[in-house]
Enzyme design. Structure first.
Site, mmCIF file in Angstrom:
data_model
loop_
_atom_site.group_PDB
_atom_site.id
_atom_site.type_symbol
_atom_site.label_atom_id
_atom_site.label_comp_id
_atom_site.label_asym_id
_atom_site.label_seq_id
_atom_site.Cartn_x
_atom_site.Cartn_y
_atom_site.Cartn_z
ATOM 1 N N ASP A 184 -8.486 -9.098 4.410
ATOM 2 C CA ASP A 184 -8.269 -7.936 5.262
ATOM 3 C C ASP A 184 -9.291 -7.814 6.385
ATOM 4 O OD1 ASP A 184 -7.060 -5.706 6.164
ATOM 5 O OD2 ASP A 184 -7.510 -4.442 4.445
ATOM 6 N N GLU B 286 0.823 -1.213 0.000
ATOM 7 C CA GLU B 286 0.000 0.000 0.000
ATOM 8 C C GLU B 286 0.855 1.260 0.000
ATOM 9 O OE1 GLU B 286 -2.701 -0.673 3.333
ATOM 10 O OE2 GLU B 286 -4.011 -1.869 2.054
ATOM 11 N N GLU C 19 -12.381 -2.104 12.361
ATOM 12 C CA GLU C 19 -12.465 -1.439 11.065
ATOM 13 C C GLU C 19 -13.642 -1.959 10.232
ATOM 14 O OE1 GLU C 19 -8.887 -1.792 8.753
ATOM 15 O OE2 GLU C 19 -9.728 -0.720 7.036
ATOM 16 N N GLU D 100 -22.434 -10.349 11.343
ATOM 17 C CA GLU D 100 -22.253 -11.067 10.079
ATOM 18 C C GLU D 100 -23.577 -11.172 9.322
ATOM 19 O OE1 GLU D 100 -21.281 -15.234 10.494
ATOM 20 O OE2 GLU D 100 -20.257 -15.251 8.557
HETATM 21 O O1 GCW Z 1 -6.991 -2.945 6.692
HETATM 22 C C1 GCW Z 1 -6.120 -2.138 5.964
HETATM 23 C C2 GCW Z 1 -6.405 -0.770 6.449
HETATM 24 C C3 GCW Z 1 -5.224 0.172 6.380
HETATM 25 C C4 GCW Z 1 -4.042 -0.497 7.055
HETATM 26 C C5 GCW Z 1 -3.719 -1.787 6.309
HETATM 27 C C6 GCW Z 1 -2.590 -2.583 6.942
HETATM 28 C C7 GCW Z 1 -2.290 0.477 8.366
HETATM 29 O O2 GCW Z 1 -7.505 -0.261 5.730
HETATM 30 O O3 GCW Z 1 -5.593 1.358 7.024
HETATM 31 O O4 GCW Z 1 -2.911 0.336 7.121
HETATM 32 O O5 GCW Z 1 -4.846 -2.629 6.304
HETATM 33 O O6 GCW Z 1 -2.893 -3.554 7.622
HETATM 34 O O7 GCW Z 1 -1.442 -2.250 6.745
#
Ligand code: GCW
Length: 650
Positions: free
Chosen positions: A351, A272, A379, A482
């Site tokens: 994620d 990222e 998140e 969920e």
């Molecule tokens: O879940 C995603 C998040 C990012 C985060 C990334 C990671 C810190 O949206 O905000 O960055 O993963 O785990 O590196």
């Protein structure tokens, strides 16, 4: 014991939790230093409140509780003995004494009655760590705490480390009481100001480390792979360059001068937009080993994150599968990582969604040390506005057997992204404190029943009267969440950017690799080896076969692994489309029911905590209805299939 303003919630370490210890005679024997001082202070404060008595290193008069340190080997284990009307905690290391004290706190009166017994407790995992995604400076897009839902940072304020670190000490105390022993104090996305914590600003990190040390917590730091360029003015950060290695060796020596028990580095590289070894044509093992080499003389560890994938993918490209990425990048490197390099792998391949399979990378690198990363910060699970107790999900992950051995036994370390900020309740939603507590307790004992941990937390935090009600509100909250969000493991469908609330196609035509592929006939991602991306074949047997076919794939993961027609019949006997409708109606009803139970606890729970949760329930219900209506309408419009029960779909 740290002194906090009245307004800060004591969380589960309520004064009442110390009644049993505080009303007895205790002897603290052996050892010195900040951790033993903390143990003594804890007992002394409890005694001042409840009328008991504590002696330190005195010749033993009569006592009810003996906290006995017999050595200095750093061990975290302790032995609890109940015999002859006395309770004894024996430890051969200071951390063990501290954990033994909190064990007695958890037991309350039970520590001082019942049959004679002798039990030794030791943590299953040596490293039990929280990663903070805290920025020192407030970031223009991400704010101060990236994905933080509990206010600002506990550590950083006005662009530097807080001057008053009492709250940090109190945090360390909370963490120690549930068994956590390490903290990384800054975001893995290392911005400019934060990069300097490694060098000229290390004194600020040292101050935080000092506050945490009193409770047995070691401090770690997230660093930028490009630090030699950004901070050192070198022309390159190539891990094989002598000058680069010398720069890291020098920087690391200075870190240990400031913080002799420093834990090590956390690195997000080539992910990222963060810099990494790919820029120099080097492998991730070469990158990690360079840092491991710098840390090695001091016993430090580098946590190297495996969250490496293409975040600039073309949505038209059906051959690239983000779920495959970590395995594809790292498995070929097995055996190449240094012994003080730990590969830190997110528990799922995508994620932190509400439902994912366990990452196939876990168990696939037997010659590499492994840390499993969970996300306590919510998140994708309601952002601490929704009740979502994650204990059952984490427990499923830790018990999963990729190849015979449970995940918990494959891992050296368990890490969670912290859900804590400077909010008066620590976690924004007061009930989210349970996630922090459960994480620590599961890291200590991964085969523990999560419901027992929940009951333990409820007992400490709320006492007995509201306990049954609080349990009803929380125990099923993950499954409820969920139900009203993305169905059957398909994931995402959230609003882009902040990730809160529904947007079915929010990421469907984006570069992030998170698609559901719904059309008029069906939905889901074909990750089979036969016709899809081949992801299912990354698993060992039996999972590769179980996941390969829609016939054997568990319902809750069906759309993660397969694209199926809306009329596909699940093992539950329902069609996919009817499952979507039913779960979305049920999910909202469950939130309504939980809200009513919570309302009935008024007067049994302290007023401010009750009010905060009540307010959050209003938002949870609004948002759950929004999810229900958007998801149901979307799939009704796509499929044209009416609800078998004729309920209202818009
Ligand atoms: O879940 C995603 C998040 C990012 C985060 C990334 C990671 C810190 O949206 O905000 O960055 O993963 O785990 O590196």
């Amino acid at each position: 014991m740290p002194h906090l303003p009245e307004s800060v919630d004591p969380a589960w370490l309520t004064p009442g939790a110390f009644r049993a210890i505080g009303s007895r005679r205790t002897l603290v024997r052996g050892g010195e230093g900040p951790v033993v001082d903390s143990v003594h202070e804890e007992v002394a404060e409890a005694c001042a409140r409840f009328g008991g008595h504590v002696e330190r290193d005195a010749s033993p008069g009569p006592y009810d509780l003996l906290l006995d340190l017999t050595g200095d080997d750093g061990s975290e284990a302790f032995t609890f003995t109940r015999d002859d009307g006395r309770t004894t905690v024996t430890a051969s290391g200071r951390p063990g004494l501290l954990y033994g004290l909190f064990h007695v706190v958890r037991l309350g009166e039970d520590a001082f009655r019942g049959e004679a017994r002798r039990e030794t407790h030791r943590p299953a995992l040596g490293l039990r760590m929280l990663d903070h995604w805290d920025n020192v400076a407030v970031h223009p897009v991400m704010g101060q705490v990236e994905r933080g839902y509990a206010g600002g940072s506990l550590f950083w304020e006005d662009g530097r480390a807080r001057g008053n670190l009492e709250r940090v000490r109190a945090y360390g105390r909370l963490l120690a009481s549930c068994g956590i022993n390490a903290v990384a104090v800054n975001n893995v996305n290392v911005h400019r100001a934060e990069a300097r914590l490694l060098t000229d600003r290390i004194g600020e990190v040292a101050a935080i480390a000092c506050a945490l040390r009193a409770y047995g917590i070691r401090t770690h730091l997230s660093v930028s792979f490009a630090a030699p360029v950004v901070l050192g003015g070198l022309a390159t950060a190539d891990p094989l360059e002598g000058g680069v290695r010398a720069w890291w060796a020098e920087a690391t020596a200075r870190v240990y001068e400031a913080i002799p028990d420093f834990g090590g580095y956390v690195v997000k590289a080539d992910s990222e937009g963060q810099p990494g070894p790919f820029a120099y044509g080097r492998s991730h093992a070469e990158g990690a080993n360079m840092l491991a080499g710098a840390l090695e003389p001091y016993g430090g560890t580098v946590h190297w994150r495996a969250f490496v994938y293409d975040h600039r993918q073309d949505w038209r490209d059906r051959t690239t599968d983000r779920a495959r990425a970590a395995y594809d990048h790292f498995v070929p490197l097995d055996g190449e990582f240094a012994s003080n390099a730990v590969l830190q792998v997110k528990h799922g391949p995508m994620d932190f969604q509400v439902r994912e399979p366990v990452s196939p990378l876990i168990g696939a690198m037997p010659a590499t040390r492994l840390a499993v990363e969970l996300q306590a910060t919510q998140e994708y699970t309601g952002q601490q506005r929704h009740v979502c107790w994650l204990g059952p999900m984490w427990s499923e992950v830790l018990r999963f057997r990729p190849d015979g051995t449970p995940v918990a036994e494959l891992a050296d370390a368990l890490v969670a992204v912290s859900n804590v900020g400077d909010d008066r309740f620590w976690t924004g939603h007061p009930l989210a404190q349970a996630n922090l507590y459960t994480f620590g307790r599961l890291a200590w004992r991964p085969d523990a029943d999560p419901l027992e941990i929940l009951d333990e937390w409820i007992g400490l935090t709320f006492g007995t009267e509201p306990a049954a009600g609080v349990r009803t509100v929380m125990e099923g909250s993950w499954r409820t969440y969920e139900k009203y969000t993305a169905p059957l493991g398909v994931g995402f469908m959230v609003q882009p950017g902040h990730h809160y609330g529904p947007s079915v196609d929010g990421y469907e035509y984006s570069p992030w690799g998170t698609y559901h592929f719904a059309d008029r006939d069906g939905i889901g991602v074909d990750r089979s080896a036969a016709t899809g991306t081949g992801y299912a074949a990354q698993y060992a047997k039996p999972w590769a076969e179980v996941y390969e076919s829609p016939e054997t794939c568990p319902d809750e993961l069906l759309l993660f692994f397969h694209h199926v027609p809306y009329g596909h019949v699940l093992h539950s006997g329902r069609t996919v489309i009817q499952h979507i409708y039913d779960t979305h109606f049920e999910g909202v009803e469950e939130v309504e029911a939980a809200r009513r139970v919570w309302a009935s606890l008024v007067g049994l729970v302290d007023a401010e905590r009750h009010a905060r949760v009540t307010e959050r329930f209003e938002e949870q219900l609004r948002c759950a209805r929004e999810w229900r209506d958007q998801i149901n309408s979307y799939f009704f419009r796509k499929s044209g299939v009416p609800d078998a029960h004729g309920r209202r779909i818009h």
